[in-house]
Design a protein around this motif. Structure first.
Motif, PDB file in Angstrom:
ATOM      1  N   GLY A   1       8.452   9.648  -2.083  1.00 46.63           N
ATOM      2  CA  GLY A   1       8.739  10.217  -0.754  1.00 46.63           C
ATOM      3  C   GLY A   1      10.126  10.370  -0.915  1.00 46.63           C
ATOM      4  O   GLY A   1      10.610  10.949  -1.719  1.00 46.63           O
ATOM      5  N   ILE A   2      11.042   9.686   0.041  1.00 51.05           N
ATOM      6  CA  ILE A   2      12.305  10.004   0.162  1.00 51.05           C
ATOM      7  C   ILE A   2      13.269   9.914  -1.034  1.00 51.05           C
ATOM      8  O   ILE A   2      13.927  10.545  -1.409  1.00 51.05           O
ATOM      9  CB  ILE A   2      13.002   9.461   1.080  1.00 51.05           C
ATOM     10  N   THR A   3      12.787   8.883  -1.539  1.00 54.41           N
ATOM     11  CA  THR A   3      13.320   8.288  -2.768  1.00 54.41           C
ATOM     12  C   THR A   3      13.546   9.202  -4.052  1.00 54.41           C
ATOM     13  O   THR A   3      14.348   9.508  -4.653  1.00 54.41           O
ATOM     14  CB  THR A   3      12.602   7.228  -3.284  1.00 54.41           C
ATOM     15  N   LYS A   4      12.415  10.308  -4.105  1.00 55.51           N
ATOM     16  CA  LYS A   4      12.382  11.335  -4.981  1.00 55.51           C
ATOM     17  C   LYS A   4      13.599  12.154  -4.989  1.00 55.51           C
ATOM     18  O   LYS A   4      13.998  13.105  -5.738  1.00 55.51           O
ATOM     19  CB  LYS A   4      11.056  11.909  -5.135  1.00 55.51           C
TER      20      LYS A   4
ATOM     21  N   VAL B   1       0.749  -1.426  -0.022  1.00 58.59           N
ATOM     22  CA  VAL B   1      -0.058  -0.029   0.016  1.00 58.59           C
ATOM     23  C   VAL B   1       1.051   1.297   0.096  1.00 58.59           C
ATOM     24  O   VAL B   1       1.986   1.224   0.653  1.00 58.59           O
ATOM     25  CB  VAL B   1      -0.983   0.100   1.156  1.00 58.59           C
ATOM     26  N   GLU B   2       0.396   2.259  -0.868  1.00 57.91           N
ATOM     27  CA  GLU B   2       1.321   3.565  -0.784  1.00 57.91           C
ATOM     28  C   GLU B   2       0.128   4.642  -0.699  1.00 57.91           C
ATOM     29  O   GLU B   2      -0.804   4.551  -1.452  1.00 57.91           O
ATOM     30  CB  GLU B   2       1.946   3.497  -2.149  1.00 57.91           C
ATOM     31  N   LYS B   3       0.497   5.684  -0.092  1.00 53.72           N
ATOM     32  CA  LYS B   3      -0.493   6.637   0.259  1.00 53.72           C
ATOM     33  C   LYS B   3      -0.704   7.497  -0.956  1.00 53.72           C
ATOM     34  O   LYS B   3      -1.648   8.289  -1.170  1.00 53.72           O
ATOM     35  CB  LYS B   3      -0.247   7.539   1.672  1.00 53.72           C
TER      36      LYS B   3
END
Ligand SMILES: Cc1cc2nc3c(=O)[nH]c(=O)nc-3n(C[C@H](O)[C@H](O)[C@H](O)COP(=O)(O)OP(=O)(O)OC[C@H]3O[C@@H](n4cnc5c(N)ncnc54)[C@H](O)[C@@H]3O)c2cc1C
Lengths: 495, 419
Positions: free
Chosen positions: A43-46, A34-36
């Motif tokens: 998220g941080i990955t970006k 699940v991903e909001k």
């Protein structure tokens, strides 16, 4: 509102969650991610600097840390993974610069320790470090400041595109049987004896195992399940992107102790930022940039490469590196079963979590097995997939062929990055729902004009392909609509 | 038309490209093609539905589309071949053009000469590095103009505009007419960035608050813009503590400067002027690569379209001459340099043998001045401003005053009287 039952629930679709989902898809297992957000990898990955295969820097990465062991294991896993998923990956090498004779102690110690550890803690198949003198440094990197007297060259360092990798991992996981639910935010968790009941904005999920890969929010998720046997320290980290025009200033990542770093990106821009050691504690989740941080980062970058100018910045952002322990810094990570709640597994590496993700994913399989999950191999697993076409990267002949097959590839929509309508339509077909979703799949709007030119055009294409009005197109989901009103709507409302 | 036989290829069909192509035909070039990425000729003129176009060129007050239409008709009448929906993606040092469209696919050809007329783009948020979050609702004034005037959408109803460039001021008026509330136009300098007539007609007439010596210091809002903080700035353009105020708004328009669009020029190895951001040219508008000419906003940012048309006609005429001769004319070698209170001068070099118009901008506003071009000529002016381009004509006989062997001419903006 729906009711979902699943064996393993992965919370978070960053690089961590996506890598775990993909690893799990090698087995016959009922798992759901699940991903909001409206999309994975936002998220941080970006916000990462996109540096892969860190770890050879043995003064930073040390055998006593779990984090380092994961990063080391990841060093040999990243390139094959990118190849399987057809995600760009490029070895560029890095140079840790030495300013004066006193500073020479540092590389000497590093080289010594490296040879002791190579093949022992560090994978045997990685390249050794090498010291280069002033003349070689000049020749390799003529735009690096002349004050430096030499550098440690780490030829293992590579760059890739972590968001594309995350998207590819999630796609591949889905194709191999993992369920992926977007716009699904975990709001509460209650731990029963055998199972967890998880409340989301979209209904409830019952599961036996939880993997908490919520990045910046791992603490919050752990708290929901009363599994927060740790404290996290969000550390603000600023980065800026420079125009491709100056992308050739350096060929390798360069860094210096106490300074920042500057690196080429896989797409031909430059990035600069401050190394995590010298960052400030931030207010959690406050991704706003501030002038002090920006000015300091620029000064640091100019120390390394004096030709860097504020004029060439095309974008800047702030990400959070989640420190497990403020004293030890980013070395301590949050990977493992909660001490308090069985079958609740944390999977968050503060830094460098992209490098470590493939190894974390493998470790999750071991942990799940230890926690009682029976995993049988998925004989249908297909590790390969093709990236969508990248028009600007093709040869003239390939361009001709592609346009002949589909004329939409002859319509250039983004002038800065030369992205065609064909690519945009393909990105939508592959799941992009927002302007950012398209941007991170095929780069329109990432160039020097930052979407000024292509924004209206892509809005139109998105609306057309999704069958929605243009005013409903968003930048990144939720309330981020770009156009609030139709012409005359405001005037009519006033009458 | 076979692309292999093209005499003059013009890249970009805005006012600059159209004027250059028409003139190239009129000057005798047989095969002239006008390459444009959009589906129609005219460039940005289509979205400029306000008036103020053609006051000098046609002696009439036209809207952007009207001004454009006169040229579009002439493009057709003179037998220029438009090549629409075609994006030039490559320009070689040898004038080899690479372009794509949906019909012919990927095409390459080498015309006898080229006119660059790609125009300019707007400076974006990244280039300004405004601190804060990254919500939707922050866009350049020109993009907003396209949404409102071409696509039929209004970005929001409470607007702040950063920068007082012409497009920003025009959009302040346009959005007010659309029923939006323009809360503020914020300019970091002590004077506006655009034309006086726009300050009067777009801001004062609509009672839109103008904050000079102010800037946006922070952007607020996670998903959609919610507010901006503005603050006064000191002489060094740094925000003054204690002067911050938060203005609630859903859109921030940026009108903070235009940058000539010279990526193709760089690919072709053309040298650029670091001040204008455009190519270094001589009085024929030839760049440093023989056979490649440039005109309009790709060369330096103009404030009036009329000058764009004139300048590009010159480039088109020179390109036709080059195509006919098949070899370069001697390049002007006398450097024209910016002196006191002059930011730049175009052309950067001249031969000193032909009638020439110098286009220039001052660095700072000043009153009662004289523009002095070496020992050739002077022109008195009551007031000069960076936003208003100055033109000085140098006739061939005046240029005869130049001493044999002159290597550079300095242009100064001098204070008159007093001293
Ligand atoms: C400036 C900067 C530079 C960096 N540079 C590098 C680098 O060069 N190399 C490197 O290897 N690492 C780098 N890192 C570290 C790396 O980016 C992170 O370690 C990594 O991206 C973390 O991935 P993740 O999947 O754990 O977290 P995330 O990418 O944040 O993913 C977590 C996901 O969980 C979702 N989520 C959160 N809460 C919920 C909820 N309640 N319900 C559902 N979903 C939820 C979020 O929306 C998010 O998508 C850098 C970090 C920063 C900040």
């Amino acid at each position: 509102m729906s009711q979902v039952e699943t064996e393993v629930l992965i919370i978070g679709g960053g690089i961590g969650g996506a890598a775990i989902a993909r690893e799990l898809s090698k087995y016959k297992v009922d798992a759901t991610l699940v991903e909001k957000g409206v999309d994975v990898g936002q998220g941080i990955t970006k916000y990462s600097s996109t540096i892969m295969c860190q770890g050879a820097n043995v003064l930073e990465f040390r055998s006593e840390y779990h984090n380092s062991r994961l990063v080391w294991a990841g060093m040999s896993l990243m390139e094959p993974l990118c190849r399987e998923l057809d995600v760009p990956f490029k070895r560029i090498g890095s140079l840790e610069l030495v300013k004066d004779q006193a500073g020479m102690r540092h590389p000497e110690k590093m080289m010594r320790r490296f040879s002791n550890w190579h093949g022992k803690y560090l994978p045997a198949d990685i390249e050794p470090l090498q010291f280069i003198d002033r003349e070689t440094l000049r020749r390799w990197e003529p735009n690096v400041d002349k004050k430096y007297i030499g550098a440690v060259n780490d030829p293992n360092i590579a760059v890739n595109d972590p968001v594309r990798l995350t998207i590819a991992l999630a796609d591949n996981a889905r194709k191999n049987g993992i369920k992926i639910l977007l716009e699904t935010e975990v709001l509460d968790i209650s731990a029963g004896t055998d199972e967890f009941k998880v409340q989301t904005n979209n209904g409830s999920i019952t599961c036996r195992y939880i993997i908490n890969a919520a990045g910046e929010y791992v603490g919050k998720i752990a708290q929901m399940a009363d599994a927060d046997d740790f404290v996290l320290y969000p550390v603000k980290s600023y980065q800026a992107v420079l125009d491709k025009k100056v992308g050739g200033l350096i060929n390798r990542m360069v860094l210096a102790t106490g300074s920042g770093m500057v690196t080429p990106t896989i797409h031909g821009n430059l990035f600069f930022g401050i190394s995590p050691g010298s960052q400030r504690l931030g207010k959690a989740h406050d991704h706003s940039t501030d002038k002090k941080l920006a000015d300091a980062a620029l000064r640091h970058a100019q120390e390394l490469v004096p030709a860097i100018s504020a004029r060439d910045i095309i974008n800047a952002f702030v990400g959070f590196i989640v420190f497990r322990n403020f004293e030890i810094g980013w070395h301590e990570c949050t990977v493992g079963v909660s001490r308090w709640v069985p079958r609740f597994i944390n999977a968050s590496i503060g830094f460098p979590g992209i490098c470590a993700a493939p190894a974390v994913a493998k470790e999750m399989i071991e942990i799940l097995t230890q926690q009682g999950l029976r995993l049988e191999e998925n004989s249908q697993f297909n590790p390969y997939q093709k990236a969508m076409p990248d028009f600007s990267d093709l040869s003239d002949e390939e361009k001709k062929k592609l346009i002949a097959q589909d004329p939409r590839y002859g319509h250039v929509v983004c002038r800065c990055e030369t992205v065609t309508e064909g690519e945009i339509v393909e990105a939508i077909k592959r799941g992009a729902r927002t302007l950012d979703g398209i941007k991170f799949r095929c780069r329109p709007g990432m160039g020097r004009c930052q979407g000024g030119f292509c924004g209206p055009r892509i809005t139109k294409i998105l609306a057309r392909e999704l069958g929605i009005p243009e005013e409903e197109v968003t930048k990144k989901g939720g309330e981020s609509r770009n156009l609030l009103y139709k012409s005359k709507e405001l005037l009519e409302a006033q009458q | 038309m076979k692309l292999q036989d093209v005499d003059v290829a013009v890249i970009g069909a805005g006012p600059a490209g159209m004027a250059a192509a028409i003139k190239a035909r009129e000057a005798g070039a047989e095969k002239v093609i006008l390459m444009e990425r959009a589906e129609e000729l005219g460039g940005l003129l289509h979205q400029c539905v306000h008036n103020g176009f053609g006051l000098l060129y046609f002696n009439e007050d036209l809207s952007g589309p009207e001004y454009g239409h006169r040229f579009i008709e002439k493009v057709m009448d003179t037998g220029v071949t438009p090549l629409l929906e075609t994006m030039v993606v490559r320009l070689g040092q040898d004038r080899q053009i690479g372009a794509v469209n949906t019909r012919e696919g990927f095409i390459t050809f080498r015309p006898k000469s080229i006119v660059l007329a790609m125009g300019c783009r707007e400076r974006s948020r990244g280039a300004l590095n405004i601190p804060g979050t990254r919500p939707a609702g922050v866009l350049t004034a020109g993009t907003a103009q396209r949404f409102v005037n071409v696509e039929g959408f209004v970005p929001g109803k409470k607007i702040v505009i950063l920068g007082s460039g012409d497009i920003g001021m025009i959009m302040a008026r346009r959005l007010t007419l659309e029923g939006a509330q323009v809360e503020a136009v914020v300019e970091i300098l002590p004077y506006i960035g655009g034309l006086i007539r726009n300050e009067v007609q777009c801001l004062h007439d609509f009672e839109i608050p103008l904050f000079l010596e102010h800037t946006v210091t922070r952007i607020h809002g996670e998903q959609r813009l919610e507010a901006v903080t503005i603050a006064r700035v000191d002489g060094q353009r740094n925000p003054v503590a204690g002067t911050q105020r938060v203005i609630a708004c859903d859109s921030l328009l940026l009108s903070v400067g235009l940058i000539p669009e010279n990526e193709l020029s760089l690919m072709a190895g053309i040298q650029l002027d670091p001040v204008t951001g455009g190519a270094l040219v001589d009085e024929t508008r030839q760049t440093t690569v023989p056979g490649v000419f440039a005109g309009g906003n790709v060369l330096h940012v103009h404030d009036l379209v009329d000058n764009v048309s004139w300048e590009s006609e010159l480039a088109g005429e020179s390109a036709a001459r080059f195509a006919a001769a098949g070899k370069p004319e001697a390049r002007g070698e006398i450097k024209v340099k910016a002196g006191r209170n002059i930011r730049y001068v175009v052309p950067q070099t001249i031969s000193g043998r032909k009638d020439t118009t110098l286009y220039m901008r001052v660095s700072e506003p000043e009153e009662t001045v004289r523009i002095k071009v070496g020992n050739i000529t002077t022109k008195g002016m009551r007031a000069v401003k960076p936003s208003e381009m100055l033109k000085i004509e140098l006739s061939a006989d005046k240029l005869e005053k130049l001493k044999e062997g002159t290597q550079e001419i300095i242009v100064d903006c001098e204070k008159r009287g007093g001293k």
